[in-house]
Design an enzyme around this catalytic site. Sequence first.
Site, PDB file in Angstrom:
ATOM      1  CG  ASP A  13      -1.751   1.204   1.385  1.00 11.31           C
ATOM      2  OD1 ASP A  13      -2.412   1.582   0.394  1.00 11.31           O
ATOM      3  OD2 ASP A  13      -1.754   1.808   2.473  1.00 11.31           O
ATOM      4  CG  ASP A  15      -1.604   7.785   0.852  1.00 11.79           C
ATOM      5  OD1 ASP A  15      -1.177   8.941   0.971  1.00 11.79           O
ATOM      6  OD2 ASP A  15      -2.034   7.322  -0.225  1.00 11.79           O
ATOM      7  CG  ASP A 175      -2.018   2.040   6.463  1.00  7.66           C
ATOM      8  OD1 ASP A 175      -2.202   1.776   5.253  1.00  7.66           O
ATOM      9  OD2 ASP A 175      -2.454   3.073   7.000  1.00  7.66           O
TER      10      ASP A 175
END
Length: 233
Positions: A13, A15, A175
């Site tokens: 991922d 961000d 995250d």
Amino acid sequence: MTSRPLSPLAIFDLDGTLVDTAADLVSSLNHTIAAAGLAPVTYDDLTHLVGQGARVMIKRAFALRETELPEADIDPLYERFITHYRAEMPGESRPYPGIIETLDALSQAGITLAVCTNKTEILAVPLLEKLGLTRYFAAITCGDTFAFRKPDARHILGTIEKAGGDVQRSIMVGDSINDILAARNAAVPSIGVTFGYTDVPMVELEPDVVIDDFAALTPALFEKLVSKGAAAA
């Protein structure tokens, strides 16, 4: 003609995983919602807002402020956000500590790398370019690359295909709940990082492995995860 063998693949991922973009997301979002007279959001609000792209983030900011967002205002506000974010890029955004060393180690071990993000392409790719990260990735798929996005399994599966990866030897690193669910939906092992923007403790999302820093993401951990996944298949 012999077909090219599929590669082991680590998917990241963007961000909150590869890059800490929080300060710039908050800055551009506050610039955007100020046009509607909304009070600024804070970093603590960010975990409730991010994960599905800029349009959804704007809508969630209005909901957070208990303010109606007319449908006709969404596109102008989205363009305001995009213009501000692109103009400031990379701003204060920086790769997380240890990520460069991890990408180098995985690459040197013969593991192909890719990005799978819900961030739109006109924001994700230039950001990675400005931070000098694009050279690491065989594929970068974004929130508008396909007609679907995380947590839809097809976003990960499409990323694997574009990167020439082997679905039986791929992992997802992220995250947020979207990353972990997408990996689960695609039957791909997941690694959850604790330093991103999730508003739910990572351990509660039940990834296969939780790490607190990138020093833990070694080629040996990759092999352990894909071997475990293959045994369970």
